[in-house]
Design a protein around this motif. Structure first.
Motif, mmCIF file in Angstrom:
data_model
loop_
_atom_site.group_PDB
_atom_site.id
_atom_site.type_symbol
_atom_site.label_atom_id
_atom_site.label_comp_id
_atom_site.label_asym_id
_atom_site.label_seq_id
_atom_site.Cartn_x
_atom_site.Cartn_y
_atom_site.Cartn_z
ATOM 1 N N ASP A 41 -6.645 -35.024 21.989
ATOM 2 C CA ASP A 41 -5.789 -36.154 22.210
ATOM 3 C C ASP A 41 -5.016 -36.303 20.982
ATOM 4 O OD1 ASP A 41 -6.840 -36.388 24.578
ATOM 5 O OD2 ASP A 41 -7.572 -38.342 24.283
ATOM 6 N N ALA A 42 -3.704 -36.392 20.896
ATOM 7 C CA ALA A 42 -2.611 -36.781 19.748
ATOM 8 C C ALA A 42 -2.791 -38.019 19.830
ATOM 9 C CB ALA A 42 -1.457 -36.549 20.249
ATOM 10 N N ALA A 43 -1.957 -38.660 18.523
ATOM 11 C CA ALA A 43 -2.315 -40.110 17.972
ATOM 12 C C ALA A 43 -1.497 -40.890 18.945
ATOM 13 C CB ALA A 43 -1.713 -40.047 16.595
ATOM 14 N N THR A 44 -0.476 -40.495 19.642
ATOM 15 C CA THR A 44 0.367 -41.451 20.530
ATOM 16 C C THR A 44 0.388 -40.873 22.148
ATOM 17 O OG1 THR A 44 2.408 -40.187 20.132
ATOM 18 C CG2 THR A 44 1.651 -41.891 18.532
ATOM 19 N N VAL A 45 0.744 -41.645 23.105
ATOM 20 C CA VAL A 45 0.880 -41.169 24.476
ATOM 21 C C VAL A 45 2.082 -40.084 24.497
ATOM 22 C CG1 VAL A 45 1.635 -42.184 26.654
ATOM 23 C CG2 VAL A 45 0.013 -43.557 25.272
ATOM 24 N N SER A 46 2.905 -40.336 23.737
ATOM 25 C CA SER A 46 4.170 -39.385 23.884
ATOM 26 C C SER A 46 3.891 -38.119 23.321
ATOM 27 C CB SER A 46 5.401 -40.144 23.388
ATOM 28 O OG SER A 46 5.243 -40.305 21.923
ATOM 29 N N GLU A 47 3.080 -38.114 22.362
ATOM 30 C CA GLU A 47 2.621 -36.707 22.005
ATOM 31 C C GLU A 47 1.648 -35.962 22.830
ATOM 32 O OE1 GLU A 47 2.302 -36.565 17.272
ATOM 33 O OE2 GLU A 47 1.409 -38.607 17.775
ATOM 34 N N CYS A 48 0.816 -36.696 23.551
ATOM 35 C CA CYS A 48 0.017 -36.079 24.453
ATOM 36 C C CYS A 48 0.771 -35.521 25.713
ATOM 37 C CB CYS A 48 -1.056 -37.046 25.071
ATOM 38 S SG CYS A 48 -2.377 -37.644 23.945
ATOM 39 N N ARG A 49 1.782 -36.168 26.139
ATOM 40 C CA ARG A 49 2.521 -35.948 27.191
ATOM 41 C C ARG A 49 3.386 -34.752 26.972
ATOM 42 N NH1 ARG A 49 4.709 -41.798 29.017
ATOM 43 N NH2 ARG A 49 2.657 -42.510 30.087
ATOM 44 N N SER A 50 3.736 -34.854 25.687
ATOM 45 C CA SER A 50 4.947 -33.612 25.477
ATOM 46 C C SER A 50 4.167 -32.279 25.038
ATOM 47 C CB SER A 50 5.570 -33.779 24.059
ATOM 48 O OG SER A 50 4.813 -34.206 23.234
ATOM 49 N N ASN A 51 2.998 -32.292 24.658
ATOM 50 C CA ASN A 51 1.661 -31.123 24.357
ATOM 51 C C ASN A 51 0.554 -31.406 24.808
ATOM 52 O OD1 ASN A 51 1.169 -28.658 23.369
ATOM 53 N ND2 ASN A 51 0.759 -29.559 21.142
ATOM 54 N N PRO A 52 0.354 -31.207 25.924
ATOM 55 C CA PRO A 52 -1.025 -31.493 26.718
ATOM 56 C C PRO A 52 -1.804 -30.341 26.367
ATOM 57 C CG PRO A 52 0.410 -30.789 28.346
ATOM 58 C CD PRO A 52 1.351 -30.707 27.032
ATOM 59 N N GLN A 53 -1.470 -29.103 25.993
ATOM 60 C CA GLN A 53 -2.495 -27.828 25.776
ATOM 61 C C GLN A 53 -3.806 -28.287 24.727
ATOM 62 O OE1 GLN A 53 -2.312 -25.498 27.612
ATOM 63 N NE2 GLN A 53 -4.227 -24.479 26.520
ATOM 64 N N PRO A 54 -3.605 -28.886 23.606
ATOM 65 C CA PRO A 54 -4.764 -29.292 22.943
ATOM 66 C C PRO A 54 -5.921 -29.887 23.622
ATOM 67 C CG PRO A 54 -2.832 -29.699 21.726
ATOM 68 C CD PRO A 54 -2.228 -29.478 23.107
ATOM 69 N N ILE A 55 -5.397 -30.717 24.685
ATOM 70 C CA ILE A 55 -6.237 -31.741 25.380
ATOM 71 C C ILE A 55 -6.995 -30.815 26.423
ATOM 72 C CG2 ILE A 55 -6.457 -33.441 26.966
ATOM 73 C CD1 ILE A 55 -3.695 -34.280 26.111
ATOM 74 N N ALA A 56 -6.450 -29.686 26.767
ATOM 75 C CA ALA A 56 -7.061 -28.830 28.090
ATOM 76 C C ALA A 56 -8.450 -28.210 27.695
ATOM 77 C CB ALA A 56 -6.366 -27.509 28.277
ATOM 78 N N ASN A 57 -9.315 -27.889 28.693
ATOM 79 C CA ASN A 57 -10.628 -27.283 28.605
ATOM 80 C C ASN A 57 -11.666 -27.962 27.789
ATOM 81 O OD1 ASN A 57 -11.970 -25.160 29.639
ATOM 82 N ND2 ASN A 57 -11.630 -23.869 27.839
ATOM 83 N N ARG A 58 -11.540 -29.355 27.715
ATOM 84 C CA ARG A 58 -12.712 -29.991 26.842
ATOM 85 C C ARG A 58 -13.593 -30.350 27.930
ATOM 86 N NH1 ARG A 58 -11.445 -29.459 21.293
ATOM 87 N NH2 ARG A 58 -9.243 -29.464 21.251
ATOM 88 N N GLY A 59 -14.948 -30.245 27.491
ATOM 89 C CA GLY A 59 -15.780 -30.664 28.305
ATOM 90 C C GLY A 59 -16.821 -31.607 28.140
ATOM 91 N N VAL A 60 -17.664 -32.283 28.882
ATOM 92 C CA VAL A 60 -18.250 -33.554 28.603
ATOM 93 C C VAL A 60 -19.107 -33.549 27.272
ATOM 94 C CG1 VAL A 60 -20.244 -35.062 29.442
ATOM 95 C CG2 VAL A 60 -18.364 -34.398 31.043
ATOM 96 N N THR A 61 -19.756 -32.259 27.153
ATOM 97 C CA THR A 61 -20.748 -32.085 25.949
ATOM 98 C C THR A 61 -19.879 -32.120 24.613
ATOM 99 O OG1 THR A 61 -22.431 -30.945 27.416
ATOM 100 C CG2 THR A 61 -22.467 -30.644 24.679
ATOM 101 N N GLU A 62 -18.775 -31.517 25.053
ATOM 102 C CA GLU A 62 -17.860 -31.512 23.735
ATOM 103 C C GLU A 62 -17.473 -32.669 23.300
ATOM 104 O OE1 GLU A 62 -13.868 -29.465 21.793
ATOM 105 O OE2 GLU A 62 -14.399 -29.005 24.147
ATOM 106 N N VAL A 63 -17.064 -33.664 24.229
ATOM 107 C CA VAL A 63 -16.712 -34.964 23.921
ATOM 108 C C VAL A 63 -17.570 -35.708 23.511
ATOM 109 C CG1 VAL A 63 -15.458 -36.970 24.812
ATOM 110 C CG2 VAL A 63 -14.743 -34.716 25.591
ATOM 111 N N VAL A 64 -18.886 -35.698 24.136
ATOM 112 C CA VAL A 64 -20.304 -36.557 23.510
ATOM 113 C C VAL A 64 -20.346 -36.265 22.036
ATOM 114 C CG1 VAL A 64 -22.513 -36.881 23.962
ATOM 115 C CG2 VAL A 64 -21.155 -36.752 25.838
ATOM 116 N N ASP A 65 -20.550 -34.974 21.665
ATOM 117 C CA ASP A 65 -20.651 -34.423 20.394
ATOM 118 C C ASP A 65 -19.731 -34.772 19.553
ATOM 119 O OD1 ASP A 65 -23.018 -33.196 21.446
ATOM 120 O OD2 ASP A 65 -22.259 -31.200 21.259
ATOM 121 N N ALA A 66 -18.363 -35.157 19.995
ATOM 122 C CA ALA A 66 -17.265 -35.660 18.897
ATOM 123 C C ALA A 66 -17.816 -37.039 18.576
ATOM 124 C CB ALA A 66 -16.252 -35.439 19.659
ATOM 125 N N TYR A 67 -18.230 -37.942 19.788
ATOM 126 C CA TYR A 67 -18.455 -39.320 19.424
ATOM 127 C C TYR A 67 -19.727 -39.477 18.562
ATOM 128 C CZ TYR A 67 -14.484 -40.890 22.215
ATOM 129 O OH TYR A 67 -13.309 -41.444 22.677
#
Length: 262
Positions: A41-67
């Motif tokens: 996720d980017a720092a702002t909503v507009s950045e997320c919308r303009s470049n969604p590729q970094p958000i793609a293909n993130r699974g639950v375990t990866e997100v849990v481990d990040a937190y």
């Protein structure tokens, strides 16, 4: 005494900054708060919308481990408060024993919850309807957002919420949740951990994405010898943490935390 820390966890399609009113609410009441973003996720909503590729293909375990990595930097286990898939993640973290208490607001179902209400299926269909979405980041149209999130608020408010907070989201977590009854462990929660802290699960009466039947089914998976409660918010939809009625939910959460010593 150090103030209690709260880690807020957002769900799919909503940016982490949507927690800012909650952070101010709890900061004024003596808590310290953090709202880490999901990986990519980017720092702002507009950045997320303009470049969604970094958000793609993130699974639950990866997100849990990040937190979990964020939590590891804190001086003590925090309270975790999550909405939607964030509510599922909060339960996983609580089950791991690295959070002191958890609040799962209209959470995505944990592994073992088999109910599939029509509204939840319809709300998820923009993603699950195309198996090629698995590794993609998917955006909701306003009409899809209106059905899934903001069906219980006026149209003008729904448009404002969509414009302010909606972002693309990875499709993988939805596929993992959908397949959890048959394969995979990503959405599994250690409900048998009786040394965990207290847990509050909520449901919104008019929630289409996570109808109360899912929250109640999740609640029944936990033993009764550890504090576990379910709260129904009447006439509320999935946007209950960010729409005009968010304060009602925040105040209930604070009262519940205080009741349990937090």
């Amino acid at each position: 005494m150090n103030p209690k820390k709260i880690v807020f966890i957002h769900g799919l399609w909503i940016h982490a900054t949507s927690w800012e009113p909650w952070m101010e609410f709890f900061n004024r009441r003596g808590y310290e708060t953090l709202n880490p973003a999901w990986p990519g996720d980017a720092a702002t909503v507009s950045e997320c919308r303009s470049n969604p590729q970094p958000i793609a293909n993130r699974g639950v375990t990866e997100v849990v481990d990040a937190y979990a990595k964020v939590i590891a930097t804190l001086s003590e286990p925090p309270i975790v408060i999550g909405h939607s898939f964030g509510g599922l993640i909060a339960q996983i973290l609580l089950g791991r024993g690295i959070a002191s208490a958890g609040i799962a607001i209209d959470p995505a179902p944990i592994k073992g919850v088999w109910q599939l209400p029509f509204s939840a299926l319809k709300a998820s269909f923009p993603v699950l309807g195309n198996p090629f979405n698995l590794k993609k980041a998917v955006s909701l149209t306003f009409d899809q957002f209106r059905y899934g999130f903001t069906n219980a608020v006026p149209l003008d408010e729904a448009r404002a919420l969509y414009g302010r907070w909606a972002i693309p989201a990875p499709a993988r977590p939805l596929f993992q949740a959908a397949m959890a009854s048959f394969a995979g462990h990503e959405t599994k929660v250690d409900t048998a951990n009786t040394s965990r802290g207290p847990l509050l699960i909520t449901g919104g009466e008019r929630d289409h994405i996570a109808p109360p039947v899912l929250g109640k089914a999740t609640f029944r998976k936990y033993p009764r010898n550890v504090v576990t409660e379910f709260k129904l918010f009447e006439n509320r939809g999935h946007s209950l943490v960010m729409d005009a009625g968010w304060r009602e939910v925040a105040e209930y959460c604070q009262t519940w935390l205080n009741k349990n010593g937090y």
